[in-house]
Write a protein that holds these residues in place. Structure first.
Motif, PDB file in Angstrom:
ATOM      1  N   THR A  22       0.846  -1.182   0.000  1.00  0.00           N
ATOM      2  CA  THR A  22       0.000   0.000   0.000  1.00  0.00           C
ATOM      3  C   THR A  22       0.888   1.241   0.000  1.00  0.00           C
ATOM      4  O   THR A  22       2.112   1.122   0.077  1.00  0.00           O
ATOM      5  CB  THR A  22      -0.917   0.027   1.242  1.00  0.00           C
ATOM      6  N   SER A  24       1.257   3.429   2.337  1.00  0.00           N
ATOM      7  CA  SER A  24       1.892   3.656   3.640  1.00  0.00           C
ATOM      8  C   SER A  24       2.561   2.419   4.231  1.00  0.00           C
ATOM      9  O   SER A  24       3.049   2.461   5.348  1.00  0.00           O
ATOM     10  CB  SER A  24       0.839   4.175   4.617  1.00  0.00           C
ATOM     11  N   GLY A  25       2.599   1.322   3.511  1.00  0.00           N
ATOM     12  CA  GLY A  25       3.197   0.097   4.020  1.00  0.00           C
ATOM     13  C   GLY A  25       2.738  -1.095   3.221  1.00  0.00           C
ATOM     14  O   GLY A  25       2.923  -1.148   2.011  1.00  0.00           O
ATOM     15  N   SER A  38      -3.221  -3.990   8.374  1.00  0.00           N
ATOM     16  CA  SER A  38      -2.462  -2.983   7.633  1.00  0.00           C
ATOM     17  C   SER A  38      -1.210  -2.679   8.447  1.00  0.00           C
ATOM     18  O   SER A  38      -1.301  -2.337   9.632  1.00  0.00           O
ATOM     19  CB  SER A  38      -3.302  -1.721   7.457  1.00  0.00           C
ATOM     20  N   SER A  40       2.254  -0.501   8.806  1.00  0.00           N
ATOM     21  CA  SER A  40       2.943   0.693   8.317  1.00  0.00           C
ATOM     22  C   SER A  40       4.447   0.434   8.277  1.00  0.00           C
ATOM     23  O   SER A  40       4.950  -0.539   8.854  1.00  0.00           O
ATOM     24  CB  SER A  40       2.642   1.893   9.205  1.00  0.00           C
ATOM     25  N   ARG A  42       6.595   1.936   9.838  1.00  0.00           N
ATOM     26  CA  ARG A  42       7.178   2.120  11.174  1.00  0.00           C
ATOM     27  C   ARG A  42       7.283   0.820  11.958  1.00  0.00           C
ATOM     28  O   ARG A  42       8.054   0.724  12.897  1.00  0.00           O
ATOM     29  CB  ARG A  42       6.345   3.124  11.968  1.00  0.00           C
ATOM     30  N   HIS A  43       6.491  -0.192  11.615  1.00  0.00           N
ATOM     31  CA  HIS A  43       6.539  -1.474  12.328  1.00  0.00           C
ATOM     32  C   HIS A  43       7.874  -2.170  12.077  1.00  0.00           C
ATOM     33  O   HIS A  43       8.453  -2.059  11.001  1.00  0.00           O
ATOM     34  CB  HIS A  43       5.408  -2.404  11.858  1.00  0.00           C
TER      35      HIS A  43
END
Length: 141
Positions: A22, A24-25, A38, A40, A42-43
């Protein structure tokens, strides 16, 4: 399915299959309950094909350890990952005799065994090396 599409996400139990990217991730699906998530950028995400376990001589890829467990158990489930520390260490010693006890912790052993059992329960037991894409040689051009 290869281990290139199987993910471990920090803070989330179990394993996830990478479904799609996606903006954003990416979107991942739990192998345990099938719920989509979903994720991101940041994960903290680890791809199983990139994980290795320390031995005294080298780092052994996770796929090799899964193969050894598969052969030891004749394709069946491994021991429960909630067994005692001593049982986990004894089991891991049978699978990977020269693992580095100073750098491989019981929590690592639990994860490896739990992940193997999840993959085995889903019938994802092809732990062979993925086929490398062949490049055309200079002679063929």
């Amino acid at each position: 399915m290869s281990l290139d599409k199987i993910l471990a996400i920090a803070g989330k139990p179990g394993l996830y299959e990478l479904k799609t990217q996606t903006r954003s991730g990416f979107l991942a699906e739990s192998l345990i309950d099938g719920k989509r998530l979903s994720v991101s950028i940041r994960h903290n995400v680890s791809v199983l094909s990139e994980i290795a376990i320390y031995t005294f001589t080298e780092e052994v890829p996770l796929r090799e350890i899964f193969k050894k467990i598969y052969e030891k158990e004749n394709g069946e489930q491994a021991i429960n990952h909630k067994e005692s520390k001593n049982k986990l260490e004894a089991y891991f010693s049978e699978v990977l005799p020269d693992y580095d006890e100073d750098r491989v912790y019981p929590s690592d052993m639990k994860k490896v065994i739990q992940w193997y059992n999840i993959l085995q329960s889903k019938g994802m037991t092809d732990f062979s090396e993925p086929e490398a894409k062949e490049k055309p040689s200079d002679e063929e051009e």
